[in-house]
Design a protein around this motif. Structure first.
Motif, mmCIF file in Angstrom:
data_model
loop_
_atom_site.group_PDB
_atom_site.id
_atom_site.type_symbol
_atom_site.label_atom_id
_atom_site.label_comp_id
_atom_site.label_asym_id
_atom_site.label_seq_id
_atom_site.Cartn_x
_atom_site.Cartn_y
_atom_site.Cartn_z
ATOM 1 N N LEU A 131 59.131 -84.215 -48.630
ATOM 2 C CA LEU A 131 59.642 -84.565 -49.961
ATOM 3 C C LEU A 131 58.546 -85.219 -50.800
ATOM 4 N N SER A 132 57.713 -86.040 -50.154
ATOM 5 C CA SER A 132 56.592 -86.659 -50.882
ATOM 6 C C SER A 132 55.629 -85.597 -51.400
ATOM 7 N N LYS A 133 55.368 -84.578 -50.562
ATOM 8 C CA LYS A 133 54.500 -83.478 -51.012
ATOM 9 C C LYS A 133 55.118 -82.752 -52.205
ATOM 10 N N LEU A 134 56.446 -82.612 -52.155
ATOM 11 C CA LEU A 134 57.122 -81.959 -53.270
ATOM 12 C C LEU A 134 56.979 -82.783 -54.557
ATOM 13 N N LEU A 135 57.030 -84.111 -54.407
ATOM 14 C CA LEU A 135 56.847 -84.972 -55.587
ATOM 15 C C LEU A 135 55.477 -84.734 -56.225
ATOM 16 N N VAL A 136 54.463 -84.604 -55.366
ATOM 17 C CA VAL A 136 53.110 -84.321 -55.886
ATOM 18 C C VAL A 136 53.080 -82.978 -56.602
ATOM 19 N N ASP A 137 53.719 -81.965 -55.975
ATOM 20 C CA ASP A 137 53.763 -80.639 -56.607
ATOM 21 C C ASP A 137 54.501 -80.692 -57.944
ATOM 22 N N ILE A 138 55.541 -81.527 -57.993
ATOM 23 C CA ILE A 138 56.302 -81.664 -59.249
ATOM 24 C C ILE A 138 55.424 -82.269 -60.333
ATOM 25 N N GLU A 139 54.724 -83.364 -59.978
ATOM 26 C CA GLU A 139 53.916 -84.070 -60.969
ATOM 27 C C GLU A 139 52.733 -83.240 -61.442
ATOM 28 N N THR A 140 52.209 -82.396 -60.549
ATOM 29 C CA THR A 140 51.067 -81.560 -60.930
ATOM 30 C C THR A 140 51.491 -80.228 -61.541
ATOM 31 N N GLY A 141 52.791 -80.003 -61.612
ATOM 32 C CA GLY A 141 53.279 -78.770 -62.224
ATOM 33 C C GLY A 141 53.219 -77.564 -61.324
ATOM 34 N N ASN A 142 53.090 -77.773 -59.999
ATOM 35 C CA ASN A 142 53.001 -76.644 -59.070
ATOM 36 C C ASN A 142 54.351 -76.226 -58.507
ATOM 37 N N ALA A 143 55.427 -76.895 -58.929
ATOM 38 C CA ALA A 143 56.761 -76.530 -58.446
ATOM 39 C C ALA A 143 57.788 -76.851 -59.522
ATOM 40 N N ASN A 144 58.758 -75.938 -59.704
ATOM 41 C CA ASN A 144 59.842 -76.203 -60.651
ATOM 42 C C ASN A 144 61.087 -76.642 -59.889
ATOM 43 N N SER A 145 62.125 -76.984 -60.618
ATOM 44 C CA SER A 145 63.331 -77.524 -59.982
ATOM 45 C C SER A 145 63.983 -76.524 -59.037
ATOM 46 N N LYS A 146 63.967 -75.244 -59.384
ATOM 47 C CA LYS A 146 64.570 -74.228 -58.520
ATOM 48 C C LYS A 146 63.818 -74.134 -57.204
ATOM 49 N N GLN A 147 62.517 -74.127 -57.267
ATOM 50 C CA GLN A 147 61.702 -74.060 -56.061
ATOM 51 C C GLN A 147 61.907 -75.304 -55.200
ATOM 52 N N VAL A 148 62.002 -76.462 -55.856
ATOM 53 C CA VAL A 148 62.219 -77.711 -55.122
ATOM 54 C C VAL A 148 63.565 -77.679 -54.411
ATOM 55 N N GLU A 149 64.598 -77.227 -55.113
ATOM 56 C CA GLU A 149 65.940 -77.163 -54.525
ATOM 57 C C GLU A 149 65.959 -76.234 -53.310
ATOM 58 N N THR A 150 65.314 -75.107 -53.421
ATOM 59 C CA THR A 150 65.265 -74.142 -52.315
ATOM 60 C C THR A 150 64.511 -74.722 -51.116
ATOM 61 N N LYS A 151 63.375 -75.378 -51.370
ATOM 62 C CA LYS A 151 62.584 -75.942 -50.281
ATOM 63 C C LYS A 151 63.338 -77.063 -49.569
ATOM 64 N N ILE A 152 64.043 -77.896 -50.328
ATOM 65 C CA ILE A 152 64.804 -78.987 -49.719
ATOM 66 C C ILE A 152 65.918 -78.424 -48.838
ATOM 67 N N ALA A 153 66.641 -77.443 -49.375
ATOM 68 C CA ALA A 153 67.750 -76.850 -48.612
ATOM 69 C C ALA A 153 67.242 -76.164 -47.349
ATOM 70 N N THR A 154 66.172 -75.398 -47.451
ATOM 71 C CA THR A 154 65.626 -74.686 -46.296
ATOM 72 C C THR A 154 65.174 -75.656 -45.218
ATOM 73 N N MET A 155 64.452 -76.701 -45.634
ATOM 74 C CA MET A 155 63.947 -77.680 -44.679
ATOM 75 C C MET A 155 65.105 -78.430 -44.007
ATOM 76 N N THR A 156 66.077 -78.896 -44.819
ATOM 77 C CA THR A 156 67.193 -79.680 -44.282
ATOM 78 C C THR A 156 68.039 -78.844 -43.327
ATOM 79 N N ASN A 157 68.388 -77.655 -43.737
ATOM 80 C CA ASN A 157 69.233 -76.795 -42.894
ATOM 81 C C ASN A 157 68.541 -76.427 -41.584
ATOM 82 N N GLY A 158 67.263 -76.136 -41.659
ATOM 83 C CA GLY A 158 66.542 -75.747 -40.451
ATOM 84 C C GLY A 158 66.468 -76.883 -39.452
#
Length: 588
Positions: A131-158
């Motif tokens: 999640l911290s890495k995702l925060l960095v990607d968010i701040e640097t513009g390398n991830a949008n909200s849809k991508q973040v939501e998908t990554k969180i769900a995939t990681m949590t479910n797995g």
């Protein structure tokens, strides 16, 4: 006694029908013993049940403790954790991942619980790290909200799926925790996305604003706007109204009233600046710069050609901008004058640099020769072009050289003026030819004026003058007798300095004022140590130094004071003359 039958009962009665007391026979219970035996059995059973419960609880606690100790003594390795993430849980102990073989037990249950805690902890750490890495990607513009939501769900479910095979309850708790953290990150992503989108819209708006301002500036420079569709002409202020409305509408669409106010203010500032610059550009053309006073009058009346409508509107509504236009015009006038002055000064410097070597070459050429005539003609061309640098009188001196060496006293004070910064231009030097300064002396001063090492030369001249007995007081004019001993001594020391400098150059040395003065002092010291010099010094000290009107040590430096003290007394004047002779003999 009578007998009465009532509802199947036999009742004895006495006289008068009064019931008589009857004796009821006691019933015998043949089951009492059996019941007692059952009660005893129940008590034993309860005691045994309580004993079994206690023993089972002790055994459960013991085996649970052993299970936790086993898990503590055999912590999961990184390989175990990685395999668990991939769904392989057979090697975790406690029957985890096995379909048969290990029966359910307190030991296995404890191991399962311990392993679930271990895995849950590791998975949460990994989840927070991701999640911290995702925060960095968010701040640097390398991830949008849809991508973040998908990554969180995939990681949590797995990870939850892997954990569920060990402890379903732990999996539920892990999922809840990750959703809580993930919600924060997702909110951050959405907020950042909204902010970035708004900033992009503002950036586009700002770029469009800048383009609008540039177009407006270009139109303002024309003085008015002509519609290409119908040829109708509009004033600058009418066109500005169109820009105002457009800017206001775009700012309001961004949903920011503060932004609308900010850009409205910026537009008014840009419009005002564009008007000032356009009018300034018009009046700083050659046609207006030729007569500054006339142009100032036109500014006041609003008559400046195609920019007249703009200026007249400024006069009517914003007189401060008119003052700014006037100030800009005066700055331009002053700058032009300064440039012309600098160009004139540069021309003088170039002509002077060309003149000095030509003059030296002309003096060395034989009088009446073709070479001298040719050099004189070149100098004449410079004099015609720039008489402040080369007066026409120089040509006369070249054709008919004057007799005499000029005014040495004036030359001495002229050089002092150059050293001290009071003489800074060629025309100041040439003006002193009216005081008897010769052309040759003036040219020598011009050379000094153009030297880069004037301070070094000043140090040398001051040192020589002091050693010759001539007082040097900065900022004052020195009264000197060219025929006096001090001036003659100075000329001798100057000649020595030139010889010393030439000798040093021949020896490959770089002469400095200090080095030259040290050599001069060495010569003076040798002269003083000679027999004649010692005798002269002795006579100065023993004879003249003890005279009542002198009464002190006599040196070259205090000689001018002695002359002044002698006044008109002939005897004292003779003594001063003798003192000068002795000082020369003493090498002072």
């Amino acid at each position: 006694m009578a007998t009465r039958l009532t509802e199947g009962q036999v009742q004895l009665r006495g006289a008068g029908g009064v019931p008589m007391q009857q004796v009821v026979p006691t019933e015998v219970d043949y089951m009492t013993a059996a019941r007692a035996e059952v009660n005893v059995s129940n008590v034993y059973a309860q005691i045994l049940d309580r004993m079994a419960t206690t023993i089972n609880k002790y055994s459960a606690d013991l085996r649970t403790k052993e299970g936790f100790e086993y898990a503590a003594n055999n912590p999961l390795t990184p390989e175990d954790i990685q395999l668990a993430k991939e769904g392989v849980t057979v090697g975790l102990g406690g029957g985890i991942g096995k379909n048969s073989g290990d029966l359910p037990s307190f030991f296995n249950a404890a191991v399962r619980k311990a392993r679930s805690l271990e895995l849950s902890s590791h998975f949460e750490i990994e989840g927070r790290n991701e999640l911290s890495k995702l925060l960095v990607d968010i701040e640097t513009g390398n991830a949008n909200s849809k991508q973040v939501e998908t990554k969180i769900a995939t990681m949590t479910n797995g990870l939850a799926k892997s954990l569920a095979s060990v402890d379903p309850e732990a999996a539920l708790k892990f999922t809840a925790t990750m959703k809580m953290h993930g919600s924060t990150v997702l909110d951050k992503a959405r907020q950042t996305e909204l902010t970035r989108a708004k900033n992009e819209r503002i950036a586009k708006f700002d770029l469009d604003f800048d383009n609008s301002v540039r177009l407006l500036e270009a139109t303002v420079q024309q003085g008015s706007y002509t519609d290409p569709r119908n040829g109708q002409q509009y004033s600058i202020d009418q066109l500005a109204d169109v820009y105002r409305k457009n800017i206001t509408n775009q700012a309001l669409l961004l949903g920011d009233a503060g932004l609308q106010k900010e850009y409205s203010t910026k537009f008014e500032t840009a419009l005002r600046t564009a008007k000032i610059n356009a009018v300034t550009r018009e009046i700083t053309g050659d046609a207006y710069m030729a007569d500054p006073m006339k142009t100032l009058a036109k500014i006041r009346s609003g008559d400046v050609g195609k920019m007249s409508p703009v200026l007249q509107q400024m006069i009517a509504t914003d007189f401060d901008s008119v003052a700014k236009v006037t100030a800009n015009f005066m700055v331009a006038v002053n700058n032009r004058e300064a440039i012309e002055k600098q160009q004139k000064a540069d021309g003088k410097a170039a002509d002077l640099k060309q003149f000095l070597p030509l003059y030296d070459q002309a003096l060395q050429a034989p009088e009446g020769s073709a070479q001298r005539k040719n050099l004189t003609n070149q100098i004449a061309a410079i004099a015609m072009r720039n008489p402040d640098v080369v007066p026409l009188g120089v040509l006369k001196d070249l054709r008919d050289p004057p007799k005499g060496e000029g005014n040495s006293a004036a030359e001495f004070n002229l050089l002092r003026g150059i050293y001290e910064g009071r003489i800074t231009s060629p025309d100041q030097i040439w003006s002193m030819t009216r005081q008897g300064l010769s052309t040759k002396q003036a040219v020598a001063a011009l050379k000094l004026l153009n030297r880069e090492d004037k301070q070094d030369q000043n140090e040398l001249d001051n040192g020589i003058s002091k050693r010759a007995g001539i007082p040097v007081v900065p900022g004052s004019v020195t009264v000197i007798d060219p025929k006096g001993a001090e001036f003659k001594r100075r000329q001798e020391l100057l000649a020595q300095s030139k010889d010393i400098e030439a000798q040093m150059i021949r020896e490959g040395k770089v002469p400095t004022p200090r080095m030259i003065l040290e050599k001069i002092d060495e010569g003076i010291a040798k002269q003083r140590n000679s027999e004649g010099a010692k005798a002269a010094r002795k006579q100065l000290d023993d004879v003249y130094g003890k005279k009542p009107w002198i009464n002190g040590t006599i040196t070259r430096q205090n000689l001018p004071a002695l002359k002044q003290k002698a006044g008109n007394d002939i005897n004292k004047q003779r003594e001063v003359t003798r003192i000068e002779q002795l000082l020369n003999q003493a090498g002072e």
